[in-house]
Design a protein around this motif. Structure first.
Motif, PDB file in Angstrom:
ATOM      1  N   ALA A   1       0.841  -1.203   0.000  1.00  0.00           N
ATOM      2  CA  ALA A   1       0.000   0.000   0.000  1.00  0.00           C
ATOM      3  C   ALA A   1       0.875   1.251   0.000  1.00  0.00           C
ATOM      4  O   ALA A   1       0.607   2.214  -0.726  1.00  0.00           O
ATOM      5  N   LYS A   2       1.951   1.221   0.790  1.00  0.00           N
ATOM      6  CA  LYS A   2       2.863   2.372   0.828  1.00  0.00           C
ATOM      7  C   LYS A   2       3.641   2.496  -0.478  1.00  0.00           C
ATOM      8  O   LYS A   2       3.924   3.614  -0.924  1.00  0.00           O
ATOM      9  N   ASP A   3       3.958   1.379  -1.118  1.00  0.00           N
ATOM     10  CA  ASP A   3       4.601   1.427  -2.440  1.00  0.00           C
ATOM     11  C   ASP A   3       3.677   2.098  -3.455  1.00  0.00           C
ATOM     12  O   ASP A   3       4.109   2.924  -4.258  1.00  0.00           O
ATOM     13  N   ALA A   4       2.404   1.733  -3.406  1.00  0.00           N
ATOM     14  CA  ALA A   4       1.423   2.350  -4.304  1.00  0.00           C
ATOM     15  C   ALA A   4       1.296   3.837  -3.997  1.00  0.00           C
ATOM     16  O   ALA A   4       1.157   4.663  -4.910  1.00  0.00           O
ATOM     17  N   LEU A   5       1.362   4.177  -2.737  1.00  0.00           N
ATOM     18  CA  LEU A   5       1.293   5.584  -2.326  1.00  0.00           C
ATOM     19  C   LEU A   5       2.483   6.363  -2.895  1.00  0.00           C
ATOM     20  O   LEU A   5       2.324   7.503  -3.341  1.00  0.00           O
ATOM     21  N   THR A   6       3.647   5.731  -2.919  1.00  0.00           N
ATOM     22  CA  THR A   6       4.833   6.362  -3.502  1.00  0.00           C
ATOM     23  C   THR A   6       4.628   6.603  -4.994  1.00  0.00           C
ATOM     24  O   THR A   6       5.023   7.648  -5.522  1.00  0.00           O
ATOM     25  N   ARG A   7       3.981   5.664  -5.686  1.00  0.00           N
ATOM     26  CA  ARG A   7       3.675   5.856  -7.109  1.00  0.00           C
ATOM     27  C   ARG A   7       2.651   6.976  -7.295  1.00  0.00           C
ATOM     28  O   ARG A   7       2.722   7.734  -8.269  1.00  0.00           O
ATOM     29  N   ILE A   8       1.724   7.098  -6.360  1.00  0.00           N
ATOM     30  CA  ILE A   8       0.743   8.188  -6.415  1.00  0.00           C
ATOM     31  C   ILE A   8       1.470   9.519  -6.331  1.00  0.00           C
ATOM     32  O   ILE A   8       1.187  10.449  -7.081  1.00  0.00           O
ATOM     33  N   ARG A   9       2.430   9.611  -5.426  1.00  0.00           N
ATOM     34  CA  ARG A   9       3.203  10.852  -5.261  1.00  0.00           C
ATOM     35  C   ARG A   9       4.001  11.169  -6.522  1.00  0.00           C
ATOM     36  O   ARG A   9       4.073  12.315  -6.950  1.00  0.00           O
ATOM     37  N   ALA A  10       4.589  10.145  -7.141  1.00  0.00           N
ATOM     38  CA  ALA A  10       5.352  10.356  -8.376  1.00  0.00           C
ATOM     39  C   ALA A  10       4.434  10.847  -9.501  1.00  0.00           C
ATOM     40  O   ALA A  10       4.803  11.748 -10.270  1.00  0.00           O
ATOM     41  N   THR A  11       3.237  10.278  -9.572  1.00  0.00           N
ATOM     42  CA  THR A  11       2.255  10.713 -10.570  1.00  0.00           C
ATOM     43  C   THR A  11       1.874  12.167 -10.329  1.00  0.00           C
ATOM     44  O   THR A  11       1.817  12.966 -11.265  1.00  0.00           O
ATOM     45  N   GLU A  12       1.643  12.496  -9.069  1.00  0.00           N
ATOM     46  CA  GLU A  12       1.284  13.874  -8.718  1.00  0.00           C
ATOM     47  C   GLU A  12       2.383  14.837  -9.165  1.00  0.00           C
ATOM     48  O   GLU A  12       2.101  15.853  -9.802  1.00  0.00           O
TER      49      GLU A  12
END
Length: 130
Positions: free
Chosen positions: A110-121
């Protein structure tokens, strides 16, 4: 009497036209405020989720992140609407991955996905000049 009635009708129509024009002028400002508020909600939720130590705590922040994303997705970005929509679609895909990790009880994923969300942002904020 007829002239007076015409003046009243003209006054009412003029007032209605001015009110409609005023609403059109305010609408972009209202949308900008809603978008800014949604982005702040998402930023706070991101930070909280990243600092979470349990999947249940993470899930609470993830729900806030989803809510902010839903609000943001409902807004328009007039400077570059196609890039904005593209970013919102990628964000939603990443949130879907995060939500699947939550359902699986996997805090690390879940935190890995959150990191990808931040990169997308970051990528789309740069692309949009935001």
């Amino acid at each position: 009497m007829i002239a007076f009635t015409r003046r009243i009708k003209h006054g009412i129509l003029t007032a209605a036209g001015l009110a409609a024009f005023g609403l059109m002028a305010v609408s972009p400002a209202v949308q900008a405020n809603e978008l800014k508020s949604a982005m702040k909600t998402m930023k706070a939720a991101y930070r909280g989720a990243l600092d979470s130590s349990s999947i249940d705590e993470f899930a609470q922040y993830a729900a806030k992140l989803q809510s902010g994303a839903d609000t943001a997705r409902g807004q328009t970005y007039s400077d570059d609407p196609s890039t904005y929509r593209e970013g919102m679609q990628e964000l939603q895909q990443n949130i879907g991955v995060m939500n699947q990790a939550i359902r699986n009880g996997d805090l690390s994923a879940a935190k890995d996905a959150l990191t990808r969300i931040r990169a997308t942002e970051k990528r789309y904020h740069n692309a949009l000049g935001a």
